[in-house]
Design a protein around this motif. Structure first.
Motif, PDB file in Angstrom:
ATOM      1  N   THR A 162       0.841  -1.196   0.000  1.00  0.00           N
ATOM      2  CA  THR A 162       0.000   0.000   0.000  1.00  0.00           C
ATOM      3  C   THR A 162       0.878   1.249   0.000  1.00  0.00           C
ATOM      4  OG1 THR A 162      -0.113   0.177   2.407  1.00  0.00           O
ATOM      5  CG2 THR A 162      -1.813  -1.146   1.332  1.00  0.00           C
ATOM      6  N   ALA A 163       0.272   2.352  -0.346  1.00  0.00           N
ATOM      7  CA  ALA A 163       0.959   3.642  -0.301  1.00  0.00           C
ATOM      8  C   ALA A 163      -0.066   4.714   0.059  1.00  0.00           C
ATOM      9  CB  ALA A 163       1.602   3.967  -1.647  1.00  0.00           C
ATOM     10  N   ILE A 164       0.416   5.826   0.552  1.00  0.00           N
ATOM     11  CA  ILE A 164      -0.423   7.000   0.789  1.00  0.00           C
ATOM     12  C   ILE A 164      -0.022   8.024  -0.265  1.00  0.00           C
ATOM     13  CG2 ILE A 164      -1.067   8.832   2.390  1.00  0.00           C
ATOM     14  CD1 ILE A 164      -0.208   6.920   4.661  1.00  0.00           C
ATOM     15  N   VAL A 165      -0.981   8.469  -1.046  1.00  0.00           N
ATOM     16  CA  VAL A 165      -0.745   9.440  -2.109  1.00  0.00           C
ATOM     17  C   VAL A 165      -1.594  10.660  -1.808  1.00  0.00           C
ATOM     18  CG1 VAL A 165      -0.910   9.862  -4.594  1.00  0.00           C
ATOM     19  CG2 VAL A 165      -0.336   7.582  -3.752  1.00  0.00           C
ATOM     20  N   GLY A 166      -1.024  11.857  -2.003  1.00  0.00           N
ATOM     21  CA  GLY A 166      -1.831  13.029  -1.717  1.00  0.00           C
ATOM     22  C   GLY A 166      -1.175  14.336  -2.079  1.00  0.00           C
ATOM     23  N   ASP A 167      -1.927  15.376  -1.810  1.00  0.00           N
ATOM     24  CA  ASP A 167      -1.489  16.749  -2.044  1.00  0.00           C
ATOM     25  C   ASP A 167      -0.906  17.278  -0.730  1.00  0.00           C
ATOM     26  OD1 ASP A 167      -1.137  19.421  -2.561  1.00  0.00           O
ATOM     27  OD2 ASP A 167      -3.082  19.695  -3.512  1.00  0.00           O
ATOM     28  N   PHE A 168       0.336  16.927  -0.477  1.00  0.00           N
ATOM     29  CA  PHE A 168       0.981  17.310   0.773  1.00  0.00           C
ATOM     30  C   PHE A 168       1.242  18.814   0.834  1.00  0.00           C
ATOM     31  CE2 PHE A 168       1.655  12.819   0.552  1.00  0.00           C
ATOM     32  CZ  PHE A 168       1.635  12.399   1.864  1.00  0.00           C
ATOM     33  N   GLY A 169       1.451  19.443  -0.316  1.00  0.00           N
ATOM     34  CA  GLY A 169       1.713  20.882  -0.347  1.00  0.00           C
ATOM     35  C   GLY A 169       0.558  21.713   0.176  1.00  0.00           C
ATOM     36  N   HIS A 170      -0.667  21.287  -0.091  1.00  0.00           N
ATOM     37  CA  HIS A 170      -1.838  22.030   0.356  1.00  0.00           C
ATOM     38  C   HIS A 170      -2.596  21.343   1.486  1.00  0.00           C
ATOM     39  CE1 HIS A 170      -1.308  23.845  -3.676  1.00  0.00           C
ATOM     40  NE2 HIS A 170      -1.585  24.925  -2.984  1.00  0.00           N
ATOM     41  N   GLY A 171      -2.483  20.042   1.583  1.00  0.00           N
ATOM     42  CA  GLY A 171      -3.316  19.294   2.509  1.00  0.00           C
ATOM     43  C   GLY A 171      -2.714  19.018   3.869  1.00  0.00           C
ATOM     44  N   ALA A 172      -1.402  19.298   4.040  1.00  0.00           N
ATOM     45  CA  ALA A 172      -0.766  18.980   5.314  1.00  0.00           C
ATOM     46  C   ALA A 172       0.330  19.996   5.621  1.00  0.00           C
ATOM     47  CB  ALA A 172      -0.166  17.584   5.269  1.00  0.00           C
ATOM     48  N   GLN A 173       0.621  20.145   6.896  1.00  0.00           N
ATOM     49  CA  GLN A 173       1.715  20.996   7.331  1.00  0.00           C
ATOM     50  C   GLN A 173       2.558  20.218   8.333  1.00  0.00           C
ATOM     51  OE1 GLN A 173      -0.808  24.242   8.735  1.00  0.00           O
ATOM     52  NE2 GLN A 173       0.282  25.578   7.320  1.00  0.00           N
TER      53      GLN A 173
ATOM     54  N   THR B 197      -9.409  14.970   2.642  1.00  0.00           N
ATOM     55  CA  THR B 197      -9.927  14.408   1.393  1.00  0.00           C
ATOM     56  C   THR B 197      -8.895  14.450   0.273  1.00  0.00           C
ATOM     57  OG1 THR B 197     -10.891  16.545   0.810  1.00  0.00           O
ATOM     58  CG2 THR B 197     -12.312  14.968   1.954  1.00  0.00           C
ATOM     59  N   ASN B 198      -7.737  15.057   0.509  1.00  0.00           N
ATOM     60  CA  ASN B 198      -6.681  15.122  -0.498  1.00  0.00           C
ATOM     61  C   ASN B 198      -5.672  13.986  -0.356  1.00  0.00           C
ATOM     62  OD1 ASN B 198      -7.926  17.488  -1.260  1.00  0.00           O
ATOM     63  ND2 ASN B 198      -6.047  18.656  -1.397  1.00  0.00           N
TER      64      ASN B 198
END
Length: 102
Positions: free
Chosen positions: A44-55, A95-96
């Motif tokens: 498995t992997a976690i894919v996402g918009d880390f630039g906008h969705g997390a700090q 949700t990202n």
């Protein structure tokens, strides 16, 4: 909408993908940051918009200093850099992010 700019993947899966072709290199060439950690289950992997969705925040207890290392660690005596970094991730837009099967 979000654009996936990062992926968290198990090291075993990363190296399997590296041996199979250009998938990992293509992701990196297109600006996707790839982090390898055993905290993500194999397959498995976690894919996402880390630039906008997390700090990423310092947890307020990190230590960076010079100190004498324990005896036998280095060939010569002297001060060494000691760092203990404690961080926390704050998810702003859950949700990202997606868990995906590889």
């Amino acid at each position: 909408g979000g654009t996936a700019d990062g992926m968290i993947i198990n090291p075993a899966d990363y190296y399997k993908a590296m041996a199979r072709g250009r998938w990992m290199q293509d992701l990196e060439d297109n600006g996707v940051f790839i982090v390898r950690t055993r905290l993500t289950p194999e397959g498995t992997a976690i894919v996402g918009d880390f630039g906008h969705g997390a700090q990423l925040f310092d947890a307020g207890r990190s230590i960076i200093e010079f100190a004498e290392p324990p005896e036998g660690i280095f060939a010569e005596p002297g001060l060494a850099l000691k760092a203990e970094i404690y961080e926390r991730v704050v998810i702003n837009l859950p949700t990202n992010f997606f868990f995906v099967d590889l």
